[in-house]
Scaffold this motif. Structure first.
Motif: not given
Length: 207
Positions: A84-87, A107-109, A115-117
Motif C-alpha cells: 500500500x502507498x502508506x508503507x 508518524x500518524x496512521x 507502523x511498529x513492524x
C-alpha cells in the motif's frame, strides 16, 4: 523520487528493476525456505541461489520499502504481504532519517497498519544490515512491556534467521534477551517502558 520508490515498486517497476539485475547472471537452480513470490519466480526461471542472494542484497540496500517486502516472509510466513502507498511513504521518511535529512519524525496512521513492524523491526535491521550501520544504538519505548517484547523478539529472530545471515553475515548478536540485545560492532537495542525511560541513551529513539 516518491513515484520511483512508491507505486512503481508495487505495480511492476520493482520487477523491471530486478530483471535488470538478473539479466546477465548464470543459470542454475536451488530451493530456499521462506521466500516472497517474486523471488520464487526467479527460482523457477533457473537463476542460481547465489545470484538471487546477490541481487537481494543490492536491492535491499537501495530502498527500505524493497527490503521490507523481501523480509516479510521471515516475520510473517503465513500472512501474505499486502502493499500500500502508506508503507512507501513511511519507508521514504525513515530513509530520510537514516540519511540525516530528518531528525524528528512523527508518524500518524491507524492501529494495525504495520507502523511498529516498519519502524521497530524493519528499519533497525535495515540499518544494521543492508546499510552497514551496525554500531547504531536503539532505544525503544512503549506504554508497557508487551509491545516492547513483541518487537524486540521479531527483530532479534529476523537477524538470527538463515535468510538474514546469508545476506548480512557481519551482523552477529552477542547478547539476546526479552527486551534487549547487542552485536559485535557495539550496536545495541534497549526496550524500556515509559516510566523507565529516564537516563537512557541511544542514536535512535523509537516511541
Amino acid at each position: 523520487r516518491f513515484a520511483r520508490s512508491g507505486f512503481q515498486i508495487r505495480t511492476g517497476g520493482s520487477r523491471t528493476r530486478h530483471a535488470r539485475c538478473f539479466r546477465s547472471v548464470a543459470k542454475g537452480r536451488k530451493n530456499d525456505q521462506r521466500i516472497d513470490p517474486e523471488t520464487a519466480y526467479y527460482y523457477r526461471m533457473n537463476f542460481t541461489h547465489a545470484d538471487i542472494l546477490a541481487a537481494q542484497r543490492e536491492i535491499s540496500q537501495r530502498h527500505l520499502a524493497d527490503y521490507f517486502r523481501l523480509m516479510w516472509p521471515q516475520v510473517e510466513p503465513v500472512m501474505p504481504y499486502s502493499p500500500n502507498w502508506h508503507l512507501d511513504a513511511i519507508c521514504e521518511h525513515l530513509e530520510a532519517v537514516t540519511a540525516g535529512h530528518i531528525t524528528r519524525l512523527l508518524i500518524n496512521v491507524p492501529p494495525g497498519f504495520t507502523k511498529s513492524l516498519t519502524c521497530s523491526v524493519a528499519w533497525q535491521t535495515w540499518e544494521w544490515g543492508p546499510k552497514n550501520m551496525p554500531s547504531l544504538r536503539y532505544l525503544c519505548t512503549s506504554f508497557g512491556e508487551g509491545p516492547i517484547k513483541r518487537d524486540t523478539r521479531k527483530a532479534r529472530d529476523l537477524m538470527l534467521s538463515p535468510w538474514y545471515q546469508q545476506l548480512w553475515p557481519h551482523v552477529k548478536l552477542t547478547r539476546t534477551a526479552e527486551t534487549s540485545f547487542a552485536n559485535t560492532r557495539t550496536g545495541t537495542r534497549e526496550g524500556v517502558p515509559f516510566p523507565s525511560l529516564t537516563s537512557q541513551r541511544g542514536d535512535r529513539l523509537i516511541i
